[in-house]
Design a protein around this motif. Structure first.
Motif, PDB file in Angstrom:
ATOM      1  N   LYS A  37       0.870  -1.226  -0.171  1.00 44.67           N
ATOM      2  CA  LYS A  37      -0.022  -0.060   0.050  1.00 44.67           C
ATOM      3  C   LYS A  37       0.968   1.083   0.102  1.00 44.67           C
ATOM      4  O   LYS A  37       0.642   2.274  -0.814  1.00 44.67           O
ATOM      5  CB  LYS A  37      -0.850  -0.137   1.086  1.00 44.67           C
ATOM      6  CG  LYS A  37      -1.847   1.016   1.343  1.00 44.67           C
ATOM      7  CD  LYS A  37      -2.851   0.845   2.514  1.00 44.67           C
ATOM      8  CE  LYS A  37      -3.842   1.815   2.674  1.00 44.67           C
ATOM      9  NZ  LYS A  37      -5.005   1.635   3.695  1.00 44.67           N
ATOM     10  N   LEU A  38       1.881   1.327   0.971  1.00 50.14           N
ATOM     11  CA  LEU A  38       2.815   2.584   0.843  1.00 50.14           C
ATOM     12  C   LEU A  38       3.576   2.841  -0.369  1.00 50.14           C
ATOM     13  O   LEU A  38       3.638   3.612  -0.933  1.00 50.14           O
ATOM     14  CB  LEU A  38       3.799   2.278   2.086  1.00 50.14           C
ATOM     15  CG  LEU A  38       4.819   3.210   2.227  1.00 50.14           C
ATOM     16  CD1 LEU A  38       4.021   4.654   2.712  1.00 50.14           C
ATOM     17  CD2 LEU A  38       5.796   2.845   3.254  1.00 50.14           C
ATOM     18  N   ARG A  40       2.605   1.741  -3.400  1.00 50.60           N
ATOM     19  CA  ARG A  40       1.579   2.157  -4.478  1.00 50.60           C
ATOM     20  C   ARG A  40       1.204   3.772  -4.339  1.00 50.60           C
ATOM     21  O   ARG A  40       1.304   4.387  -5.122  1.00 50.60           O
ATOM     22  CB  ARG A  40       0.478   1.430  -4.216  1.00 50.60           C
ATOM     23  CG  ARG A  40       0.315  -0.083  -5.012  1.00 50.60           C
ATOM     24  CD  ARG A  40      -0.963  -0.563  -5.053  1.00 50.60           C
ATOM     25  NE  ARG A  40      -0.836  -2.162  -5.545  1.00 50.60           N
ATOM     26  CZ  ARG A  40      -1.692  -2.855  -5.321  1.00 50.60           C
ATOM     27  NH1 ARG A  40      -2.818  -2.782  -4.322  1.00 50.60           N
ATOM     28  NH2 ARG A  40      -1.793  -4.080  -5.775  1.00 50.60           N
ATOM     29  N   LYS A  41       1.415   4.163  -3.025  1.00 52.08           N
ATOM     30  CA  LYS A  41       1.006   5.616  -2.776  1.00 52.08           C
ATOM     31  C   LYS A  41       2.264   6.267  -3.379  1.00 52.08           C
ATOM     32  O   LYS A  41       1.991   7.395  -3.847  1.00 52.08           O
ATOM     33  CB  LYS A  41       0.810   5.950  -1.218  1.00 52.08           C
ATOM     34  CG  LYS A  41      -0.457   5.536  -0.870  1.00 52.08           C
ATOM     35  CD  LYS A  41      -0.602   6.125   0.616  1.00 52.08           C
ATOM     36  CE  LYS A  41      -1.871   5.831   1.191  1.00 52.08           C
ATOM     37  NZ  LYS A  41      -2.037   5.866   2.869  1.00 52.08           N
ATOM     38  N   LYS A  44       2.219   6.343  -6.975  1.00 47.60           N
ATOM     39  CA  LYS A  44       1.157   7.381  -7.561  1.00 47.60           C
ATOM     40  C   LYS A  44       1.928   8.856  -7.342  1.00 47.60           C
ATOM     41  O   LYS A  44       1.465   9.721  -8.135  1.00 47.60           O
ATOM     42  CB  LYS A  44       0.189   7.128  -6.755  1.00 47.60           C
ATOM     43  CG  LYS A  44      -1.143   7.927  -7.271  1.00 47.60           C
ATOM     44  CD  LYS A  44      -2.507   7.596  -6.496  1.00 47.60           C
ATOM     45  CE  LYS A  44      -2.873   6.155  -6.647  1.00 47.60           C
ATOM     46  NZ  LYS A  44      -4.315   5.811  -5.905  1.00 47.60           N
ATOM     47  N   GLN A  45       2.373   9.286  -6.175  1.00 51.68           N
ATOM     48  CA  GLN A  45       2.823  10.635  -5.940  1.00 51.68           C
ATOM     49  C   GLN A  45       4.090  10.762  -7.306  1.00 51.68           C
ATOM     50  O   GLN A  45       4.068  11.832  -7.493  1.00 51.68           O
ATOM     51  CB  GLN A  45       3.576  10.591  -4.572  1.00 51.68           C
ATOM     52  CG  GLN A  45       3.655  11.902  -3.965  1.00 51.68           C
ATOM     53  CD  GLN A  45       2.487  12.747  -3.848  1.00 51.68           C
ATOM     54  OE1 GLN A  45       1.495  12.228  -3.685  1.00 51.68           O
ATOM     55  NE2 GLN A  45       2.639  14.127  -4.117  1.00 51.68           N
ATOM     56  N   LYS A  48       2.224  11.769 -10.179  1.00 50.56           N
ATOM     57  CA  LYS A  48       1.744  13.100 -10.203  1.00 50.56           C
ATOM     58  C   LYS A  48       2.783  14.082 -10.205  1.00 50.56           C
ATOM     59  O   LYS A  48       2.757  15.160 -11.090  1.00 50.56           O
ATOM     60  CB  LYS A  48       1.110  13.279  -8.743  1.00 50.56           C
ATOM     61  CG  LYS A  48      -0.228  12.639  -8.501  1.00 50.56           C
ATOM     62  CD  LYS A  48      -0.776  13.199  -7.186  1.00 50.56           C
ATOM     63  CE  LYS A  48      -2.066  12.764  -7.073  1.00 50.56           C
ATOM     64  NZ  LYS A  48      -2.604  12.861  -5.634  1.00 50.56           N
ATOM     65  N   TRP A  69      10.590   5.913  -0.349  1.00 51.34           N
ATOM     66  CA  TRP A  69       9.288   6.822  -0.392  1.00 51.34           C
ATOM     67  C   TRP A  69       9.043   7.734   0.702  1.00 51.34           C
ATOM     68  O   TRP A  69       8.471   8.450   0.494  1.00 51.34           O
ATOM     69  CB  TRP A  69       8.082   5.581   0.125  1.00 51.34           C
ATOM     70  CG  TRP A  69       8.367   4.834   1.266  1.00 51.34           C
ATOM     71  CD1 TRP A  69       8.191   5.379   2.719  1.00 51.34           C
ATOM     72  CD2 TRP A  69       8.806   3.657   1.454  1.00 51.34           C
ATOM     73  NE1 TRP A  69       8.819   4.674   3.778  1.00 51.34           N
ATOM     74  CE2 TRP A  69       9.165   3.253   3.140  1.00 51.34           C
ATOM     75  CE3 TRP A  69       9.117   2.528   0.760  1.00 51.34           C
ATOM     76  CZ2 TRP A  69       9.480   2.166   3.557  1.00 51.34           C
ATOM     77  CZ3 TRP A  69       9.519   1.471   1.182  1.00 51.34           C
ATOM     78  CH2 TRP A  69       9.643   1.411   2.746  1.00 51.34           C
ATOM     79  N   LEU A  73       6.537  10.934   0.362  1.00 47.76           N
ATOM     80  CA  LEU A  73       5.198  11.036   1.085  1.00 47.76           C
ATOM     81  C   LEU A  73       5.632  11.264   2.683  1.00 47.76           C
ATOM     82  O   LEU A  73       6.695  11.053   3.052  1.00 47.76           O
ATOM     83  CB  LEU A  73       4.797   9.453   1.204  1.00 47.76           C
ATOM     84  CG  LEU A  73       4.448   8.675   0.084  1.00 47.76           C
ATOM     85  CD1 LEU A  73       4.002   7.097   0.367  1.00 47.76           C
ATOM     86  CD2 LEU A  73       3.086   9.304  -0.565  1.00 47.76           C
ATOM     87  N   ASP A  77       1.223   9.648   5.618  1.00 40.10           N
ATOM     88  CA  ASP A  77       0.696   8.640   4.644  1.00 40.10           C
ATOM     89  C   ASP A  77       0.809   7.219   5.060  1.00 40.10           C
ATOM     90  O   ASP A  77       0.428   6.486   4.043  1.00 40.10           O
ATOM     91  CB  ASP A  77       1.400   9.167   3.247  1.00 40.10           C
ATOM     92  CG  ASP A  77       0.872  10.575   2.928  1.00 40.10           C
ATOM     93  OD1 ASP A  77      -0.308  11.015   3.264  1.00 40.10           O
ATOM     94  OD2 ASP A  77       1.515  11.164   2.324  1.00 40.10           O
ATOM     95  N   ARG A  78       1.717   6.931   6.000  1.00 38.02           N
ATOM     96  CA  ARG A  78       1.994   5.400   6.121  1.00 38.02           C
ATOM     97  C   ARG A  78       0.750   4.853   6.701  1.00 38.02           C
ATOM     98  O   ARG A  78      -0.038   5.611   7.467  1.00 38.02           O
ATOM     99  CB  ARG A  78       3.108   5.551   7.113  1.00 38.02           C
ATOM    100  CG  ARG A  78       4.380   5.916   6.447  1.00 38.02           C
ATOM    101  CD  ARG A  78       5.389   5.928   7.695  1.00 38.02           C
ATOM    102  NE  ARG A  78       5.793   4.661   8.112  1.00 38.02           N
ATOM    103  CZ  ARG A  78       6.614   3.694   7.821  1.00 38.02           C
ATOM    104  NH1 ARG A  78       7.538   4.159   6.749  1.00 38.02           N
ATOM    105  NH2 ARG A  78       6.777   2.482   8.411  1.00 38.02           N
ATOM    106  N   PRO A  79       0.465   3.464   6.366  1.00 32.66           N
ATOM    107  CA  PRO A  79      -0.697   2.974   6.917  1.00 32.66           C
ATOM    108  C   PRO A  79      -0.754   2.558   8.244  1.00 32.66           C
ATOM    109  O   PRO A  79       0.423   2.320   8.900  1.00 32.66           O
ATOM    110  CB  PRO A  79      -0.613   1.529   6.194  1.00 32.66           C
ATOM    111  CG  PRO A  79       0.435   1.604   5.331  1.00 32.66           C
ATOM    112  CD  PRO A  79       1.382   2.874   5.601  1.00 32.66           C
TER     113      PRO A  79
END
Length: 199
Positions: A37-38, A40-41, A44-45, A48, A69, A73, A77-79
Protein backbone atom coordinates in the motif's frame (compact mmCIF):
# COMPACT_ATOMS: atom_id res chain seq x y z
CA UNK A 1 8.89 -54.41 15.67
CA UNK A 2 8.50 -53.99 11.88
CA UNK A 3 11.01 -54.89 9.22
CA UNK A 4 11.96 -52.47 6.45
CA UNK A 5 11.24 -49.28 8.40
CA UNK A 6 12.88 -46.25 6.82
CA UNK A 7 11.78 -43.47 9.16
CA UNK A 8 9.45 -42.95 12.15
CA UNK A 9 7.83 -39.66 13.19
CA UNK A 10 6.20 -39.29 16.60
CA UNK A 11 3.45 -36.67 16.73
CA UNK A 12 3.64 -34.13 19.54
CA UNK A 13 0.92 -31.82 20.84
CA UNK A 14 1.48 -28.72 18.73
CA UNK A 15 -1.70 -26.72 19.51
CA UNK A 16 0.18 -23.74 20.99
CA UNK A 17 2.76 -23.85 18.21
CA UNK A 18 0.05 -23.87 15.54
CA UNK A 19 -1.57 -20.79 17.11
CA UNK A 20 1.81 -19.00 17.24
CA UNK A 21 2.58 -19.87 13.61
CA UNK A 22 -0.87 -18.62 12.56
CA UNK A 23 -0.24 -15.34 14.42
CA UNK A 24 3.15 -14.93 12.69
CA UNK A 25 1.62 -15.67 9.27
CA UNK A 26 -1.20 -13.14 9.79
CA UNK A 27 1.32 -10.52 10.91
CA UNK A 28 3.53 -11.21 7.88
CA UNK A 29 0.55 -10.83 5.53
CA UNK A 30 -0.43 -7.58 7.27
CA UNK A 31 3.15 -6.27 6.94
CA UNK A 32 3.32 -7.20 3.28
CA UNK A 33 -0.04 -5.57 2.55
CA UNK A 34 0.96 -2.37 4.35
CA UNK A 35 4.27 -2.16 2.47
CA UNK A 36 2.54 -2.70 -0.88
CA UNK A 37 0.00 0.00 0.00
CA UNK A 38 2.83 2.40 0.88
CA UNK A 39 4.72 1.62 -2.33
CA UNK A 40 1.58 2.19 -4.41
CA UNK A 41 1.07 5.57 -2.76
CA UNK A 42 4.69 6.50 -3.46
CA UNK A 43 4.43 5.42 -7.11
CA UNK A 44 1.22 7.41 -7.48
CA UNK A 45 2.95 10.45 -5.99
CA UNK A 46 5.89 10.02 -8.40
CA UNK A 47 3.50 9.87 -11.35
CA UNK A 48 1.77 13.04 -10.15
CA UNK A 49 5.17 14.73 -9.94
CA UNK A 50 5.97 13.62 -13.50
CA UNK A 51 2.79 15.26 -14.78
CA UNK A 52 3.71 18.51 -13.04
CA UNK A 53 7.24 18.41 -14.45
CA UNK A 54 9.05 18.02 -11.13
CA UNK A 55 9.20 14.22 -11.07
CA UNK A 56 12.07 11.87 -10.55
CA UNK A 57 14.65 11.14 -13.21
CA UNK A 58 15.09 7.65 -14.65
CA UNK A 59 18.44 7.32 -12.90
CA UNK A 60 16.80 7.90 -9.49
CA UNK A 61 14.08 5.34 -10.24
CA UNK A 62 16.62 2.65 -11.15
CA UNK A 63 18.50 2.93 -7.87
CA UNK A 64 15.93 3.34 -5.09
CA UNK A 65 17.04 3.79 -1.51
CA UNK A 66 15.65 1.41 1.16
CA UNK A 67 13.33 4.19 2.37
CA UNK A 68 12.83 5.84 -0.99
CA UNK A 69 9.15 6.57 -0.30
CA UNK A 70 10.20 9.08 2.36
CA UNK A 71 11.09 11.58 -0.35
CA UNK A 72 7.58 11.38 -1.85
CA UNK A 73 5.31 10.78 1.18
CA UNK A 74 5.04 12.20 4.66
CA UNK A 75 4.78 10.02 7.76
CA UNK A 76 1.01 10.60 7.95
CA UNK A 77 0.65 8.77 4.62
CA UNK A 78 1.98 5.54 6.12
CA UNK A 79 -0.66 2.84 6.76
CA UNK A 80 -2.00 2.61 10.32
CA UNK A 81 -4.36 0.32 12.21
CA UNK A 82 -5.84 -0.01 15.68
CA UNK A 83 -4.46 -2.67 17.99
CA UNK A 84 -7.97 -3.39 19.32
CA UNK A 85 -10.94 -2.61 17.06
CA UNK A 86 -12.60 0.78 17.80
CA UNK A 87 -11.04 1.36 21.24
CA UNK A 88 -7.34 0.55 20.69
CA UNK A 89 -4.67 3.10 19.97
CA UNK A 90 -3.57 3.69 16.39
CA UNK A 91 -0.14 2.39 15.45
CA UNK A 92 1.97 2.46 12.31
CA UNK A 93 1.21 -0.90 10.66
CA UNK A 94 4.66 -1.43 9.14
CA UNK A 95 6.60 -0.63 12.32
CA UNK A 96 4.20 -2.57 14.55
CA UNK A 97 4.16 -5.67 12.32
CA UNK A 98 7.96 -5.66 11.88
CA UNK A 99 8.48 -5.37 15.66
CA UNK A 100 5.89 -8.07 16.31
CA UNK A 101 7.63 -10.43 13.86
CA UNK A 102 11.04 -9.72 15.39
CA UNK A 103 9.58 -10.59 18.79
CA UNK A 104 7.57 -13.69 17.82
CA UNK A 105 9.83 -15.45 15.28
CA UNK A 106 12.53 -16.49 17.82
CA UNK A 107 9.81 -17.87 20.12
CA UNK A 108 8.25 -19.88 17.29
CA UNK A 109 11.63 -21.19 16.13
CA UNK A 110 12.52 -22.24 19.69
CA UNK A 111 9.19 -24.04 20.01
CA UNK A 112 9.74 -25.77 16.65
CA UNK A 113 13.19 -26.94 17.77
CA UNK A 114 11.66 -28.26 20.99
CA UNK A 115 9.06 -30.25 19.02
CA UNK A 116 11.69 -31.63 16.64
CA UNK A 117 13.87 -32.69 19.60
CA UNK A 118 10.89 -34.60 21.06
CA UNK A 119 10.68 -32.60 24.29
CA UNK A 120 6.94 -31.90 24.01
CA UNK A 121 3.96 -34.06 25.04
CA UNK A 122 3.38 -36.84 22.53
CA UNK A 123 0.00 -37.71 21.00
CA UNK A 124 -1.40 -41.16 20.25
CA UNK A 125 -0.24 -41.11 16.64
CA UNK A 126 2.85 -42.11 14.72
CA UNK A 127 3.88 -41.87 11.08
CA UNK A 128 6.04 -44.68 9.73
CA UNK A 129 7.79 -44.68 6.37
CA UNK A 130 8.79 -48.06 4.95
CA UNK A 131 11.47 -48.90 2.40
CA UNK A 132 9.11 -50.99 0.25
CA UNK A 133 5.38 -51.41 -0.25
CA UNK A 134 5.70 -55.07 0.76
CA UNK A 135 7.11 -54.03 4.16
CA UNK A 136 4.27 -51.55 4.64
CA UNK A 137 1.68 -54.21 3.69
CA UNK A 138 3.19 -56.73 6.10
CA UNK A 139 3.23 -54.16 8.93
CA UNK A 140 -0.39 -53.14 8.38
CA UNK A 141 -1.52 -56.79 8.50
CA UNK A 142 0.00 -57.34 11.97
CA UNK A 143 -2.40 -57.25 14.93
CA UNK A 144 -0.53 -55.22 17.55
CA UNK A 145 -2.88 -55.57 20.49
CA UNK A 146 -4.93 -58.41 22.00
CA UNK A 147 -8.04 -56.22 21.58
CA UNK A 148 -8.44 -56.01 17.80
CA UNK A 149 -10.24 -52.64 17.78
CA UNK A 150 -7.62 -50.85 19.88
CA UNK A 151 -5.11 -50.00 17.12
CA UNK A 152 -7.28 -50.16 14.04
CA UNK A 153 -6.84 -46.70 12.50
CA UNK A 154 -4.28 -47.19 9.71
CA UNK A 155 -3.90 -45.20 6.52
CA UNK A 156 -1.64 -45.61 3.52
CA UNK A 157 0.13 -42.99 1.44
CA UNK A 158 -1.19 -39.88 3.15
CA UNK A 159 0.30 -36.50 2.29
CA UNK A 160 0.73 -33.94 5.10
CA UNK A 161 -1.84 -31.65 3.44
CA UNK A 162 -4.48 -34.40 3.65
CA UNK A 163 -4.19 -34.80 7.42
CA UNK A 164 -6.55 -32.98 9.78
CA UNK A 165 -3.87 -32.38 12.38
CA UNK A 166 -6.22 -31.24 15.14
CA UNK A 167 -8.04 -34.59 14.96
CA UNK A 168 -4.89 -36.46 15.98
CA UNK A 169 -5.52 -35.31 19.55
CA UNK A 170 -8.81 -37.23 19.73
CA UNK A 171 -8.77 -40.33 21.89
CA UNK A 172 -10.90 -43.45 21.22
CA UNK A 173 -13.67 -42.34 23.61
CA UNK A 174 -13.97 -38.91 21.99
CA UNK A 175 -14.02 -40.48 18.53
CA UNK A 176 -16.78 -42.94 19.55
CA UNK A 177 -18.86 -40.15 21.08
CA UNK A 178 -18.62 -38.04 17.91
CA UNK A 179 -19.49 -41.03 15.73
CA UNK A 180 -22.55 -41.74 17.91
CA UNK A 181 -23.72 -38.11 17.81
CA UNK A 182 -23.30 -37.95 14.04
CA UNK A 183 -25.22 -41.22 13.59
CA UNK A 184 -28.04 -39.98 15.86
CA UNK A 185 -28.23 -36.69 13.93
CA UNK A 186 -28.41 -38.49 10.57
CA UNK A 187 -31.06 -40.87 11.91
CA UNK A 188 -33.12 -37.90 13.18
CA UNK A 189 -32.83 -36.17 9.80
CA UNK A 190 -34.00 -39.32 7.99
CA UNK A 191 -36.99 -39.61 10.33
CA UNK A 192 -37.81 -35.93 9.85
CA UNK A 193 -37.54 -36.26 6.06
CA UNK A 194 -39.69 -39.39 6.03
CA UNK A 195 -42.39 -37.74 8.15
CA UNK A 196 -42.41 -34.70 5.82
CA UNK A 197 -42.76 -36.85 2.69
CA UNK A 198 -45.89 -38.59 4.10
CA UNK A 199 -47.67 -35.27 4.36
Amino acid sequence: MFSGVSQVWLVSDFTDLADDVEDVEKTAVKLEGAEIKLIRKAVKQVKKGDKRGNGVTDNQMEQPKPTSWDQFLSSKDRPTHRIKPLIGRKVDTIDYAADHLRERLPEVQASQRSHIAGKEKLLNAVFIEFETMASAQAASAITIHDKPATFVARQWGILPGEIIWKNLKMNAWNRSLRRGLATAFIFAMILFGASQSRL
